[in-house]
Enzyme design. Structure first.
Site, mmCIF file in Angstrom:
data_model
loop_
_atom_site.group_PDB
_atom_site.id
_atom_site.type_symbol
_atom_site.label_atom_id
_atom_site.label_comp_id
_atom_site.label_asym_id
_atom_site.label_seq_id
_atom_site.Cartn_x
_atom_site.Cartn_y
_atom_site.Cartn_z
ATOM 1 C CG HIS A 191 -1.963 0.953 1.343
ATOM 2 N ND1 HIS A 191 -1.764 2.277 1.681
ATOM 3 C CD2 HIS A 191 -3.292 0.816 1.135
ATOM 4 C CE1 HIS A 191 -2.933 2.906 1.682
ATOM 5 N NE2 HIS A 191 -3.882 2.042 1.354
ATOM 6 C CG ASP A 206 0.353 -2.537 6.401
ATOM 7 O OD1 ASP A 206 -0.577 -2.699 7.209
ATOM 8 O OD2 ASP A 206 0.225 -1.941 5.310
ATOM 9 C CD GLN A 240 -6.720 -4.628 4.053
ATOM 10 O OE1 GLN A 240 -7.697 -5.373 4.135
ATOM 11 N NE2 GLN A 240 -6.837 -3.320 3.884
ATOM 12 C CE LYS A 262 -7.302 -0.758 6.380
ATOM 13 N NZ LYS A 262 -8.202 -0.280 5.339
ATOM 14 C CB CYS A 317 -3.856 3.319 -1.691
ATOM 15 S SG CYS A 317 -5.090 4.590 -1.431
#
Length: 411
Positions: free
Chosen positions: A128, A205, A208, A231, A369
């Site tokens: 991202h 990261d 997700q 999220k 993105c």
């Protein structure tokens, strides 16, 4: 509209998300944009109402009852995050505005102290923008170099190629756990282990991954990990940066202001201990407190149950979409979260997105993105349907029928 599984009562789960019980453009809402943000659980909304109606006060400063009440609840969420990701201690949990701010914090703070000219930062082709641009900004300041970990045509990281990129100049490896565009679940443990062979710092990261995959930072042994509440069925404006204690103590504050100091004079400032050293100013207090209930919701269902059900949805939707003429899946990794990115031969993604919205179906269109990934794939963007635990096969049936009808109109 309900689906029962051996492990989960989906109808009961859906009842905890009142937002799903509405019509959009005259049709029952079908929400398949969960990779952008998931809907908020009722217990989270109730907590927010409770805070603003009964407990609203600033934290860590006041001695009155409301201040003590809000401070206690705020710190309970910190302990809940520690438990959720299995951090060694609550002080390793920093609250931020989101994953993006968490990564920027590390890039600016760690980068300002440890990054030097000629150092190399490895990021994958799948990242991202929020896990690319902060490193570019940090690298430009000192003359460090960004190197890209390649992927194959299925959207999987080429681990052997990654290991060949590692060397003594590798200062940091930053990769996502799950690709937001393609749903690829990356082999982060193997990536971290390889980076440690060269004493490189690792940042994961997990934005997700957090709602789909059980996180254990001690087992992963990453130096930093970032995630976002919104999220995970929680409020917006709340993120988490996990960092190992020695790492957080070694890097300077990210922002200056209240809470992050021990003593201030015009001759100089001494800084607070972690985690407060990185939490300048008044945070999103009510939202942080409410985030606890989002983690309770996920843990109440169980990550294994969620993953099993979402995989069932993913398989079902993929098989149905593949029956539609002109369907092209973008990203076919062997290990995927519940994300389907695709294109149709004769329908532009934006047209499809608008036509689905007219039928009450929310999907994401565009580059998500991840422009470098789209450049690699030589496309402008995709249509992305991303499923959460409250979605159903009946919704997928309606979605696939709508896509098929749109294809027929364009052919």
């Amino acid at each position: 509209m309900s689906t029962a599984t051996a492990s989960l009562d989906i109808e009961k789960i859906r009842s905890q998300f009142p937002v799903l019980d509405q019509e959009v453009n005259g049709k029952p809402l079908i929400y398949f944009d969960n990779a952008a943000t998931s809907q908020t659980a009722k217990a989270v909304v109730d907590s927010l109402i409770q805070f603003y109606e009964k407990d609203h006060a600033n934290i860590h400063r006041g001695i009155h009852t409301l201040a003590e009440r809000s401070t206690k609840a705020f710190e309970e969420t910190r302990e809940r995050v520690q438990q959720f990701i299995n951090a060694a201690e609550a002080d390793e949990i920093i609250f931020t505005k989101g994953t993006t701010e968490s990564i920027n914090l590390v890039a600016q703070s760690w980068g300002s102290k440890f990054l030097k000219k000629g150092d190399e930062i490895l990021v994958s082709q799948l990242e991202h923008h929020s896990n690319i641009v902060p490193w570019q900004l940090a690298a430009e300041k000192v003359g460090a170099v960004i190197k890209v970990i390649p992927i194959n045509e299925k959207g999987e990281i080429l681990v052997d190629a990654y290991k060949k990129l590692l060397n003594k100049r590798t200062a940091l490896v930053a990769v996502n756990f799950v690709s937001n565009s393609l749903g690829t679940i990356n082999p982060v443990k193997e990536i971290i282990d390889a980076a440690q062979q060269f004493d490189a710092i690792t940042l994961i990261d997990a934005a997700q991954a957090a709602p789909h995959v059980k996180l254990d930072v001690q087992e992963l042994d990453c130096d930093f990990l970032a995630l976002s509440s919104h999220k995970m069925y929680g409020p917006t404006g709340v993120g988490v940066l996990y960092g190992k204690r020695d790492m957080l103590e070694a890097i300077p504050p990210y922002q200056g202001g209240g809470e992050m100091i021990k003593d201030v004079s015009f001759d100089g400032t001494t800084f607070n201990d972690i985690p407060y050293k990185f939490e300048a100013g008044t945070p999103n207090i009510g939202e942080v407190i409410a985030f606890k209930y989002a983690m309770d919701f996920i843990d109440g269902l169980g990550h294994e149950n969620i993953a099993e059900y979402e995989h069932e949805l993913l398989t079902y939707a993929t098989e149905k979409l593949e029956e539609i003429p002109g369907f092209n899946a973008i990203g076919t990794a062997d290990n995927k979260a519940s994300v389907i990115s695709f294109l149709l031969d004769d329908v532009h993604p934006y047209d499809l997105g608008q036509l689905l919205d007219a039928r009450g179906i929310a999907v994401r269109t565009g580059h998500h993105c991840t422009q470098p990934l789209m450049d690699y794939l030589q496309i402008d963007g995709t249509v992305r349907a991303s499923f959460a635990v409250y979605n159903t096969k009946e919704e997928i049936d309606i979605f696939c029928e709508a896509v098929e009808n749109i294809v027929k109109k364009f052919s």
